[in-house]
Scaffold this motif. Structure first.
Motif, short mmCIF file in Angstrom:
data_model
loop_
_atom_site.label_atom_id
_atom_site.label_comp_id
_atom_site.label_asym_id
_atom_site.label_seq_id
_atom_site.Cartn_x
_atom_site.Cartn_y
_atom_site.Cartn_z
N ILE A 222 0.84 -1.20 0.00
CA ILE A 222 0.00 0.00 0.00
C ILE A 222 0.88 1.25 0.00
CG2 ILE A 222 -1.57 1.39 1.43
CD1 ILE A 222 -2.97 -1.19 2.23
N LEU A 223 1.92 1.22 0.82
CA LEU A 223 2.85 2.36 0.90
C LEU A 223 3.58 2.54 -0.43
CD1 LEU A 223 3.89 4.51 2.83
CD2 LEU A 223 5.67 2.92 3.57
N SER A 224 3.94 1.44 -1.07
CA SER A 224 4.63 1.53 -2.37
C SER A 224 3.71 2.13 -3.43
CB SER A 224 5.12 0.14 -2.81
OG SER A 224 4.03 -0.70 -3.12
N LEU A 225 2.41 1.80 -3.37
CA LEU A 225 1.45 2.38 -4.31
C LEU A 225 1.31 3.89 -4.09
CD1 LEU A 225 -1.50 -0.18 -4.61
CD2 LEU A 225 0.12 0.50 -6.38
N LEU A 226 1.30 4.30 -2.83
CA LEU A 226 1.20 5.73 -2.51
C LEU A 226 2.43 6.49 -3.03
CD1 LEU A 226 -0.19 5.59 1.17
CD2 LEU A 226 -1.42 6.31 -0.90
N ILE A 227 3.62 5.88 -2.85
CA ILE A 227 4.85 6.51 -3.34
C ILE A 227 4.83 6.59 -4.87
CG2 ILE A 227 7.36 6.26 -3.54
CD1 ILE A 227 7.29 4.93 -0.74
N ALA A 228 4.38 5.48 -5.52
CA ALA A 228 4.30 5.47 -6.98
C ALA A 228 3.31 6.52 -7.49
CB ALA A 228 3.88 4.08 -7.48
N SER A 229 2.20 6.69 -6.79
CA SER A 229 1.19 7.69 -7.17
C SER A 229 1.76 9.10 -7.04
CB SER A 229 -0.06 7.56 -6.29
OG SER A 229 -0.64 6.29 -6.44
N PHE A 230 2.53 9.31 -5.97
CA PHE A 230 3.17 10.61 -5.76
C PHE A 230 4.17 10.91 -6.88
CE2 PHE A 230 6.83 12.95 -3.96
CZ PHE A 230 6.19 14.15 -3.67
N ILE A 231 4.93 9.87 -7.29
CA ILE A 231 5.91 10.04 -8.37
C ILE A 231 5.18 10.40 -9.67
CG2 ILE A 231 7.63 8.87 -9.80
CD1 ILE A 231 8.30 7.13 -7.36
N LEU A 232 4.10 9.66 -9.98
CA LEU A 232 3.36 9.91 -11.22
C LEU A 232 2.76 11.31 -11.24
CD1 LEU A 232 1.52 6.50 -11.75
CD2 LEU A 232 3.36 7.46 -13.13
N TYR A 233 2.26 11.76 -10.09
CA TYR A 233 1.71 13.11 -9.99
C TYR A 233 2.77 14.15 -10.37
CZ TYR A 233 0.38 17.51 -7.77
OH TYR A 233 0.13 18.84 -7.52
N ASN A 234 3.98 13.97 -9.84
CA ASN A 234 5.06 14.92 -10.12
C ASN A 234 5.56 14.82 -11.57
OD1 ASN A 234 6.03 16.56 -7.67
ND2 ASN A 234 5.70 14.53 -6.80
N VAL A 235 5.54 13.59 -12.12
CA VAL A 235 5.95 13.40 -13.51
C VAL A 235 5.03 14.19 -14.45
CG1 VAL A 235 6.01 11.74 -15.42
CG2 VAL A 235 7.13 11.20 -13.26
N PHE A 236 3.71 14.06 -14.24
CA PHE A 236 2.77 14.76 -15.11
C PHE A 236 2.79 16.26 -14.86
CE2 PHE A 236 0.78 10.46 -15.25
CZ PHE A 236 0.86 10.29 -16.63
N LYS A 237 3.00 16.65 -13.61
CA LYS A 237 3.09 18.07 -13.28
C LYS A 237 4.31 18.70 -13.95
CE LYS A 237 3.94 21.06 -9.28
NZ LYS A 237 4.22 21.07 -7.82
N ASN A 238 5.47 18.04 -13.82
CA ASN A 238 6.70 18.56 -14.43
C ASN A 238 6.65 18.47 -15.96
OD1 ASN A 238 7.80 19.09 -11.91
ND2 ASN A 238 8.76 17.08 -11.75
N GLY A 239 5.99 17.41 -16.45
CA GLY A 239 5.85 17.25 -17.90
C GLY A 239 5.03 18.38 -18.51
#
Length: 299
Positions: free
Chosen positions: A182-199
């Motif tokens: 569950i924690l790994s999914l939360l971290i992955a979601s946070f990473i994806l959010y930043n990827v799309f934001k920076n993109g």
């Protein structure tokens, strides 16, 4: 004419601070991948992928901090600042692939939880907080925008490791192995959010959009306050890399202004716009009231 503001006093220290943070982060990323396998923790592995992205960001920031000192050439007349977008794109691709890998691995573990070494996770979390915390402290002493942005990014890592630490402590007292995926999914979601934001921000820069925090209407409003300026048109505002901002503008002024007065006016406008909006490269074209301009209907 163009106006350049240079701040060379802190460039060397900025480069050294980012360099230190880069090597700290790269070393710990390698340790994390080993630790994720050793403890069977997907949360640590996902954070290792996050830190790999951070290492690339820091490496690019360090490289381009040094490259930004290089003078423009005939081929790259605006210098090399926009090359940092290449680093952002590479970083985004790596993080995107890594995040999808974590999600694919995490879903089966949620359905069929596997036990992770909670005590090992705890010690890695403590080490993560220390290493990333040291990088934050090093960067917070800096004065450049580059350092401040990277410092905030590293602070996010400290908070992420704090979450891993709490989860690992809970798992030592209660048998809840599902916490790790569950924690790994939360971290992955946070990473994806930043990827799309920076993109999204990178695309805006590539398309020469105005800087996010600067409005062209606000710039015009400040310039028109000068009594010598009758009107403003043909304004173009864009950013080279999200930090180095460029402005070109046509000003209609009274034809009675002397050469000395026009020079003083330009200097005053440039200083105001740099202080208020951090516009570093400003080109101003002055036209007299009676002069026809083919760009009169432009923005």
């Amino acid at each position: 004419m163009a106006h350049h503001h240079h701040n060379k006093g802190h460039q060397q220290s900025s480069s050294e601070n980012i360099k230190t943070a880069f090597f700290l982060n790269l070393f710990f990323t390698i340790v994390e991948f080993i630790g994720g396998i050793y403890t069977n923790s997907l949360a640590i592995t996902s954070d290792a992928i996050h830190d790999l992205g951070d290492s690339i960001s820091l490496g690019m920031a360090w490289y381009f901090q040094n490259l930004s000192n290089k003078k423009p050439t005939k081929t790259y007349s605006y210098g090399f600042k926009r090359f940092s977008l290449l680093g952002a794109i590479i970083n985004s691709v790596i993080l995107l692939v890594g995040s999808f890998f974590i999600i694919i691995e995490a879903i089966p573990r949620i359905l069929n939880p596997e036990h992770a070494d909670a005590k090992g996770m705890m010690w890695f979390a403590v080490l993560g907080i220390i290493v990333n915390g040291a990088a934050v402290l090093k960067l917070r002493k800096g004065t450049s925008i580059n350092e401040r942005v990277v410092s905030i990014h590293m602070l996010e890592d400290v908070l992420g490791w704090a979450a891993v630490l709490i989860a690992s402590i809970i798992m030592q007292f209660w048998d809840i192995p599902i916490l790790d995926p569950i924690l790994s999914l939360l971290i992955a979601s946070f990473i994806l959010y930043n990827v799309f934001k920076n993109g999204r921000e990178s695309i805006r820069i590539i398309l020469q959009g105005a800087p996010v925090l600067i409005s062209i209407d606000q710039v015009k409003a400040q310039v028109i306050k000068f009594n010598e300026v009758k009107s403003v048109h043909d304004c173009h505002l864009w950013t080279m890399d999200g930090e180095y901002n460029v402005l070109t503008m046509h000003l209609i002024v009274d034809e009675t202004l002397s050469w000395k007065q026009t020079k003083l006016l330009k200097t005053s406008i440039r200083n105001l716009l740099y202080d208020k909006f951090h516009l570093e490269h400003i080109t101003l074209e002055l036209e007299i009231s009676s002069e026809d301009c083919e760009y009169i209907d432009c923005v």
